[in-house]
Enzyme design. Structure first.
Site, PDB file in Angstrom:
ATOM      1  N   LYS A 191      65.709  17.387  -8.964  1.00 21.37           N
ATOM      2  CA  LYS A 191      64.922  18.281  -8.097  1.00 21.37           C
ATOM      3  C   LYS A 191      65.846  19.286  -7.414  1.00 21.37           C
ATOM      4  O   LYS A 191      66.473  20.083  -8.078  1.00 21.37           O
ATOM      5  CB  LYS A 191      64.112  17.448  -7.104  1.00 21.37           C
ATOM      6  CG  LYS A 191      63.466  16.195  -7.713  1.00 21.37           C
ATOM      7  CD  LYS A 191      62.411  16.525  -8.766  1.00 21.37           C
ATOM      8  CE  LYS A 191      61.895  15.230  -9.404  1.00 21.37           C
ATOM      9  NZ  LYS A 191      60.922  15.447 -10.444  1.00 21.37           N
TER      10      LYS A 191
ATOM     11  N   ASP B 290      65.162   7.419   0.019  1.00 21.42           N
ATOM     12  CA  ASP B 290      64.957   8.459  -0.998  1.00 21.42           C
ATOM     13  C   ASP B 290      64.842   9.780  -0.237  1.00 21.42           C
ATOM     14  O   ASP B 290      63.833  10.062   0.399  1.00 21.42           O
ATOM     15  CB  ASP B 290      63.689   8.166  -1.809  1.00 21.42           C
ATOM     16  CG  ASP B 290      63.427   9.215  -2.898  1.00 21.42           C
ATOM     17  OD1 ASP B 290      63.997  10.329  -2.801  1.00 21.42           O
ATOM     18  OD2 ASP B 290      62.644   8.940  -3.828  1.00 21.42           O
TER      19      ASP B 290
ATOM     20  N   TYR C 169      56.969   8.031  -3.971  1.00 19.43           N
ATOM     21  CA  TYR C 169      56.951   8.547  -5.336  1.00 19.43           C
ATOM     22  C   TYR C 169      56.246   7.516  -6.235  1.00 19.43           C
ATOM     23  O   TYR C 169      56.691   6.377  -6.338  1.00 19.43           O
ATOM     24  CB  TYR C 169      58.373   8.846  -5.808  1.00 19.43           C
ATOM     25  CG  TYR C 169      58.418   9.243  -7.251  1.00 19.43           C
ATOM     26  CD1 TYR C 169      57.698  10.348  -7.701  1.00 19.43           C
ATOM     27  CD2 TYR C 169      59.139   8.509  -8.172  1.00 19.43           C
ATOM     28  CE1 TYR C 169      57.696  10.699  -9.036  1.00 19.43           C
ATOM     29  CE2 TYR C 169      59.156   8.858  -9.508  1.00 19.43           C
ATOM     30  CZ  TYR C 169      58.425   9.950  -9.928  1.00 19.43           C
ATOM     31  OH  TYR C 169      58.421  10.285 -11.250  1.00 19.43           O
TER      32      TYR C 169
ATOM     33  N   ARG D  75      80.157   4.626 -20.788  1.00 20.32           N
ATOM     34  CA  ARG D  75      78.919   4.109 -20.203  1.00 20.32           C
ATOM     35  C   ARG D  75      79.180   3.639 -18.775  1.00 20.32           C
ATOM     36  O   ARG D  75      78.309   3.713 -17.917  1.00 20.32           O
ATOM     37  CB  ARG D  75      78.354   2.959 -21.046  1.00 20.32           C
ATOM     38  CG  ARG D  75      76.919   2.604 -20.656  1.00 20.32           C
ATOM     39  CD  ARG D  75      76.362   1.447 -21.455  1.00 20.32           C
ATOM     40  NE  ARG D  75      77.121   0.244 -21.192  1.00 20.32           N
ATOM     41  CZ  ARG D  75      77.622  -0.551 -22.129  1.00 20.32           C
ATOM     42  NH1 ARG D  75      77.444  -0.299 -23.410  1.00 20.32           N
ATOM     43  NH2 ARG D  75      78.317  -1.623 -21.793  1.00 20.32           N
TER      44      ARG D  75
HETATM   45  C1  LIG Z   1      60.850  11.721  -4.381  1.00 24.00           C
HETATM   46  C2  LIG Z   1      61.192  11.362  -5.792  1.00 24.00           C
HETATM   47  N1  LIG Z   1      61.961  10.293  -6.014  1.00 24.00           N
HETATM   48  C3  LIG Z   1      62.299   9.924  -7.271  1.00 24.00           C
HETATM   49  C4  LIG Z   1      61.857  10.621  -8.372  1.00 24.00           C
HETATM   50  C5  LIG Z   1      62.257  10.186  -9.751  1.00 24.00           C
HETATM   51  O1  LIG Z   1      63.191  11.084 -10.292  1.00 24.00           O
HETATM   52  P1  LIG Z   1      63.353  11.321 -11.873  1.00 24.00           P
HETATM   53  O2  LIG Z   1      62.118  12.020 -12.334  1.00 24.00           O
HETATM   54  O3  LIG Z   1      64.606  12.135 -12.001  1.00 24.00           O
HETATM   55  O4  LIG Z   1      63.486   9.977 -12.499  1.00 24.00           O
HETATM   56  C6  LIG Z   1      61.049  11.741  -8.180  1.00 24.00           C
HETATM   57  C7  LIG Z   1      60.543  12.483  -9.349  1.00 24.00           C
HETATM   58  O5  LIG Z   1      59.576  13.233  -9.262  1.00 24.00           O
HETATM   59  C8  LIG Z   1      60.711  12.124  -6.859  1.00 24.00           C
HETATM   60  O6  LIG Z   1      59.923  13.187  -6.622  1.00 24.00           O
END
Ligand SMILES: Cc1ncc(COP(=O)(O)O)c(C=O)c1O
Length: 379
Positions: free
Chosen positions: A202, A177, A104, A52
């Site tokens: 992604k 991000d 997001y 973990r």
């Molecule tokens: C820009 C962005 N950040 C974070 C996330 C979150 O990722 P996850 O779905 O792997 O938790 C997403 C998911 O769509 C995203 O598009």
């Protein structure tokens, strides 16, 4: 030549050139053990105790992402959300953080819901406006500025270098991000950011077949160690098979991102003249807000994500999405197959997505096929 000092394309394609020393295999084995042997004198000299907290299945994927982002260390997480929330959970209740108004949606909901109840003071700011960021920063009290660029679902651009400098002057760290830009197009740490986050679900993986997240830090410091403890203690840990799949996906990262960016640019330029399209939101268009900043901090393309506003409002947008044949009507982004989505439907209340907006994740199919399919859907 040492693959570690090679170009990023070579680093990704060869996964840093590692081989399995025991078997001479050029792809790694999948380590599945949840626990590790203690030495006879009760020590753990291997550095591994329990999976973990840490897992050899992560080593190679973490090293590749770290090299591509030119960071000091990387850590894989069970999802993009697990990675992002670990950064905020490493802060203390009462601390002030800035996050974007356009971001997001699920992370925005977590910040304004769970994180705020838990005691973080979360302030949402227009990150495309440095004056607004400057006004919101509270020197000494703001600990973290979180940005996303280009940002879901309007593809708003934030100036990473300018925001890093404002955050640092106020004594805060900047986390980016960079899921949509990927390390192929943008290097946030080199522009002054302290942390980079990817939903590895992604583009890094690129095949819509796993959920994963990753953080990369510019330096190994106290905040980074707190983040690592959040992963180990709360347990947002990636599975071994997912880490292996992610490593495989990253081998083609550069080819995929460049192909998607080229096609997205073509599709954006095509649709901006379309009589059924009211607006195309894509940072690669010369008249897009933020285009000049994007051109300065993105190299080799503007990414594979764009949105269109369909003339005729929500019903016309949903009807157009219903008529696609090649594009898949699904949420998510960054896979080899193109996806189309009526964004307001999934984001719900509080979304900045207009009701007529369709979000397009451009894959690596033939661009003419993708355009022809959109043409017949919009007709
Ligand atoms: C820009 C962005 N950040 C974070 C996330 C979150 O990722 P996850 O779905 O792997 O938790 C997403 C998911 O769509 C995203 O598009």
């Amino acid at each position: 030549m040492d693959p570690k000092t090679a170009h990023p394309e070579t680093i990704a394609a060869q996964a840093l050139g590692w081989i399995d020393e025991r078997t001479r295999a050029i792809t790694p084995p999948i380590h599945v053990s949840s626990t590790y042997l203690r030495d006879e004198d009760n020590q753990y000299r291997s550095g591994r105790v329990y999976a973990r907290a840490d897992n050899p299945a992560f080593d190679q994927a973490e090293a590749v992402v770290c090299a591509l982002e030119r960071g000091a260390q990387a850590a894989l997480f069970a999802s993009g959300m697990a990675a992002a929330t670990a950064v905020f959970q490493a802060l203390a209740p009462g601390e002030h953080v800035l996050a974007p108004k356009v971001m997001y949606w699920s992370l925005r909901n977590w910040l304004t819901g769970f994180a705020s109840h838990w005691g973080l003071e979360v302030e949402l700011v227009d990150m495309s406006d440095p004056a607004a960021v400057q006004a919101a920063l509270r020197p000494g009290r703001t600990k973290l500025v979180w940005i996303e660029t280009p940002a879901n679902p309007l593809w708003t651009i934030t100036d990473i270098a300018a925001t890093a400098s404002l955050a640092h002057q106020a004594g805060a760290v900047l986390a980016v991000d960079s899921t949509v830009a990927t390390p192929v197009l943008t290097q946030p740490l080199a522009l002054g950011a302290d942390l980079v986050m990817h939903a590895a679900t992604k583009y890094l993986n690129g095949h819509s077949d796993l959920i994963a997240g990753v953080l990369v830090t510019r330096e190994d410091n106290e905040l980074w160690q707190r983040i690592r403890r959040v992963r180990a203690q709360i347990g947002g840990t990636l599975g071994s098979f997912e880490a292996w799949l992610l490593l495989r996906g990253m081998r083609t990262l550069h080819l995929r991102v460049r192909a998607a960016s080229l096609s997205a640019q073509r599709i954006a330029e095509h649709l901006r003249l379309h009589p059924r399209v009211q607006a195309v939101l894509y940072p690669g268009l010369p008249d897009a807000p933020g285009h000049a900043i994007a051109a300065g901090q993105m190299e080799g393309g503007f990414g594979g994500m764009l949105s269109i506003r369909v003339r005729g409002g929500e019903a016309a947008a949903i009807a157009a999405a219903a008529r696609v044949g090649l594009w898949k009507r699904a949420t998510s982004l960054g896979g080899v197959e193109s996806l189309i989505e009526h964004r307001a439907s999934i984001e719900g209340a509080g979304t900045p997505a207009p009701a007529d907006l369709l979000r397009l994740s451009v894959g690596i199919e033939d661009a003419d096929d993708l355009i022809a399919d959109l043409e017949q859907a919009l007709r």
